[in-house]
Design an enzyme around this catalytic site. Sequence first.
Site, PDB file in Angstrom:
ATOM      1  N   VAL A 191      -4.832   2.967  -3.848  1.00 16.11           N
ATOM      2  CA  VAL A 191      -4.497   1.523  -4.074  1.00 16.11           C
ATOM      3  C   VAL A 191      -5.817   1.071  -4.550  1.00 16.11           C
ATOM      4  O   VAL A 191      -6.793   1.445  -4.421  1.00 16.11           O
ATOM      5  CB  VAL A 191      -4.224   0.896  -2.921  1.00 16.11           C
ATOM      6  CG1 VAL A 191      -2.708   1.570  -2.362  1.00 16.11           C
ATOM      7  CG2 VAL A 191      -5.093   1.224  -1.460  1.00 16.11           C
ATOM      8  N   SER A 192      -5.616  -0.332  -5.535  1.00 12.22           N
ATOM      9  CA  SER A 192      -6.643  -0.855  -5.951  1.00 12.22           C
ATOM     10  C   SER A 192      -7.562  -1.711  -4.896  1.00 12.22           C
ATOM     11  O   SER A 192      -8.965  -1.993  -5.246  1.00 12.22           O
ATOM     12  CB  SER A 192      -6.343  -1.807  -7.197  1.00 12.22           C
ATOM     13  OG  SER A 192      -5.464  -0.909  -8.113  1.00 12.22           O
ATOM     14  N   SER A 193      -7.109  -1.875  -3.861  1.00 15.09           N
ATOM     15  CA  SER A 193      -8.011  -3.029  -2.946  1.00 15.09           C
ATOM     16  C   SER A 193      -7.467  -2.680  -1.682  1.00 15.09           C
ATOM     17  O   SER A 193      -6.301  -2.152  -1.278  1.00 15.09           O
ATOM     18  CB  SER A 193      -7.688  -4.267  -3.195  1.00 15.09           C
ATOM     19  OG  SER A 193      -6.552  -4.900  -3.121  1.00 15.09           O
TER      20      SER A 193
END
Length: 321
Positions: free
Chosen positions: A8-10
């Site tokens: 996931v990006s964050s």
Amino acid sequence: MLFGYARVSSADQNPAHQVDALARAGVEAENIHLDHAGGAKASRPQLDGVLARLRGGDTLVITRLDRLGRSVLHLITLGAQLRERGIELKVLDQGIDTSTAEGRAMFGMLSVLAEFQRELIVANTRDGLAAARARGRKGGRPPKLTDDQIALAQRLYDAGENTVAQIAAMLNVPRTTIYGHLDKNKSTATPTVHPLGEKPLNSVAVVRVPRTCPTCGYEPSTRAEAAHQRGDLAVAWLHPNADDPGSVVIRSHCHHCEPESPAFDVACQVCGDGPILAGDFAQAAQCGGDLPAPVAHWLLESGWTVEPSLLCPDHAREVAR
């Protein structure tokens, strides 16, 4: 054996749907690796970890291709490495399974698209530079140092009282910038004669540094940019070897593909020359204060002295005399 990778990006994003999909595909919980990373150059320690665990006959399972690769080119490179190691890739949402002829064909089409994308980028860059030159503009990155700062760096280096790392700290620039501007032929230090076939590590004066980046293939379009790039490529970066955790991989990087932080300088106590550690190597050196065992072994095999002082092969030989 099945191994899963999710990203996931964050930290705010929920990876549960990816993890659940991997579990439904038969991946055991202890074999699922999860990264919280976004951006093309973000560090992905869990990806490095799962790649190190994979062995011939294993299968890497992901939900979508964009969860695995930083870019199309990176994805194709990973795919080729997995094939060479006898590891299959299974992409759940996109129905790709390289254990089948159809899956291999679909993945092969991506390599064609990746090459086409690279050629488009190069062509567009050249067209843009040509248009800029027609309007009287010059390409290349602006210099990080003024002429006076370059002259000061050269004087400090010639005096032999400051290392390259110390000079870089004084001028608040990366060590690679100092390498790019120093003329080591002007140094007052006595040159060391190397046996035929030996190449001193990170020596800009002796080793002919290529113009084109061997890692990402970027080629400078102006003389000024080429000078900067040669300085960058003169530095050896040591990366962990995913195929053999006890060894290192040596790469050169230009400004465009230079690894993101963390990075750790391995600098000779006398001249300041030496490689730069990347990824998990840099993290371990910063946190523990000691060089990772594979790095220390590589340095010793390359002629360095590690204890009691860190000395490059040139100065280790001088001390031994």
